[in-house]
Motif scaffolding. Structure first.
Motif, PDB file in Angstrom:
ATOM      1  N   ARG A 195      33.375  32.321  50.562  1.00 13.06           N
ATOM      2  CA  ARG A 195      33.339  33.289  49.810  1.00 13.06           C
ATOM      3  C   ARG A 195      34.120  33.334  48.688  1.00 13.06           C
ATOM      4  NH1 ARG A 195      35.327  37.772  53.140  1.00 13.06           N
ATOM      5  NH2 ARG A 195      37.053  37.694  52.043  1.00 13.06           N
ATOM      6  N   GLU A 196      35.231  33.087  48.738  1.00 16.63           N
ATOM      7  CA  GLU A 196      36.155  33.139  47.430  1.00 16.63           C
ATOM      8  C   GLU A 196      35.724  32.207  46.500  1.00 16.63           C
ATOM      9  OE1 GLU A 196      39.667  32.144  49.097  1.00 16.63           O
ATOM     10  OE2 GLU A 196      40.334  34.364  49.686  1.00 16.63           O
ATOM     11  N   GLU A 197      35.007  30.839  46.895  1.00 16.79           N
ATOM     12  CA  GLU A 197      34.451  30.079  46.016  1.00 16.79           C
ATOM     13  C   GLU A 197      33.277  30.601  45.271  1.00 16.79           C
ATOM     14  OE1 GLU A 197      32.490  25.756  46.842  1.00 16.79           O
ATOM     15  OE2 GLU A 197      34.653  25.816  47.620  1.00 16.79           O
ATOM     16  N   ALA A 198      32.655  31.336  45.858  1.00 12.99           N
ATOM     17  CA  ALA A 198      31.189  31.873  45.299  1.00 12.99           C
ATOM     18  C   ALA A 198      31.637  32.943  44.575  1.00 12.99           C
ATOM     19  CB  ALA A 198      30.420  32.617  46.522  1.00 12.99           C
ATOM     20  N   HIS A 199      32.614  33.677  44.670  1.00 13.93           N
ATOM     21  CA  HIS A 199      33.244  34.771  43.761  1.00 13.93           C
ATOM     22  C   HIS A 199      33.776  34.278  42.523  1.00 13.93           C
ATOM     23  CE1 HIS A 199      36.284  37.585  42.269  1.00 13.93           C
ATOM     24  NE2 HIS A 199      35.216  38.505  42.776  1.00 13.93           N
ATOM     25  N   SER A 207      32.963  31.023  41.249  1.00 18.66           N
ATOM     26  CA  SER A 207      31.854  30.432  40.450  1.00 18.66           C
ATOM     27  C   SER A 207      31.089  31.938  39.778  1.00 18.66           C
ATOM     28  CB  SER A 207      31.112  29.904  41.604  1.00 18.66           C
ATOM     29  OG  SER A 207      29.581  29.396  40.828  1.00 18.66           O
ATOM     30  N   LEU A 208      31.064  32.809  40.518  1.00 18.77           N
ATOM     31  CA  LEU A 208      30.121  33.901  39.869  1.00 18.77           C
ATOM     32  C   LEU A 208      31.303  34.500  38.476  1.00 18.77           C
ATOM     33  CD1 LEU A 208      28.192  36.256  39.452  1.00 18.77           C
ATOM     34  CD2 LEU A 208      29.551  37.457  41.119  1.00 18.77           C
ATOM     35  N   HIS A 209      32.604  34.598  38.828  1.00 21.76           N
ATOM     36  CA  HIS A 209      33.422  35.052  37.852  1.00 21.76           C
ATOM     37  C   HIS A 209      33.449  34.043  36.359  1.00 21.76           C
ATOM     38  CE1 HIS A 209      36.705  37.016  36.103  1.00 21.76           C
ATOM     39  NE2 HIS A 209      37.372  35.979  35.935  1.00 21.76           N
ATOM     40  N   LEU A 210      33.486  32.713  36.804  1.00 19.84           N
ATOM     41  CA  LEU A 210      33.439  31.658  35.883  1.00 19.84           C
ATOM     42  C   LEU A 210      32.136  31.816  35.058  1.00 19.84           C
ATOM     43  CD1 LEU A 210      35.092  28.677  37.585  1.00 19.84           C
ATOM     44  CD2 LEU A 210      36.147  29.882  35.636  1.00 19.84           C
TER      45      LEU A 210
END
Length: 193
Positions: free
Chosen positions: A118-122, A124-127
């Protein structure tokens, strides 16, 4: 369109004046927006107060508008006040604007792998969102962060509703392209190993 009539069910307090009702309905979301865009909580609270002083000054005009028009007016005022504060802060070079990262609440019972994914997806979205223009970022924030509809965003940004629909569609297409490109790079990188 008829001016919006507030129903008793929507009002939680005793004061049923338009400024009080607008404050009850929108203050929390506006404060959240202001905190995200201003470096200090006291600046955000001051701007929120300024917004509702403006509501008091324009109460008769606002009373003739629909609920959607009133909400769009509030968001326009908030956006303009943020711009004003940023201009004022930019004149003081020692004061640095800090972006407040939104923290995702963790469920203590969650598996570490799920939290990591979940943190990785967040991240990635932020970047990927950071790769967009400031106007595109603001569109996404108003639409998905604050739940404004196309008409309200159009009124806030002083654009036509059709223009907002097109801009939002293109912004989402651009995000999809970023994700597809990242997927291609990741799978290409795995094949080389």
């Amino acid at each position: 369109m008829r001016p919006y009539q507030f129903s008793q069910e929507r009002i939680t307090g005793q004061d049923t004046s338009l400024p009080a009702v607008l404050y009850q309905l929108y203050a929390a979301r506006l404060l959240s927006y202001l905190r995200r865009h201003l470096p200090d909580i006291s600046d955000a609270e001051d701007v929120l107060l300024e917004i509702f002083v403006a509501v008091l000054e324009h109460e008769q005009t606002l009373a003739k508008r629909t609920e959607d028009e009133q909400r769009a007016w509030l968001w326009t005022v908030a956006r303009n006040k943020v711009k004003d504060v940023r201009k004022r802060l930019a004149r003081r070079p020692l004061l640095v604007m800090l972006e407040q990262a939104s923290e995702m609440p963790e469920d203590e019972g969650e598996m570490p792998e799920a939290v990591t994914l979940r943190e990785e997806a967040h991240r990635s979205l932020h970047l990927n969102i950071q790769k967009l223009s400031s106007v595109q970022q603001e569109l996404l924030e108003l639409r998905f962060g604050y739940g404004l509809n196309h008409m309200e965003i159009a009124a806030t940004l002083h654009k036509r509703e059709g223009t907002i629909r097109t801009m939002l569609s293109r912004t989402l297409d651009k995000l999809r392209t970023f994700y597809a490109r990242n997927e291609g790079e990741n799978s290409h990188g795995r094949k080389r190993k």
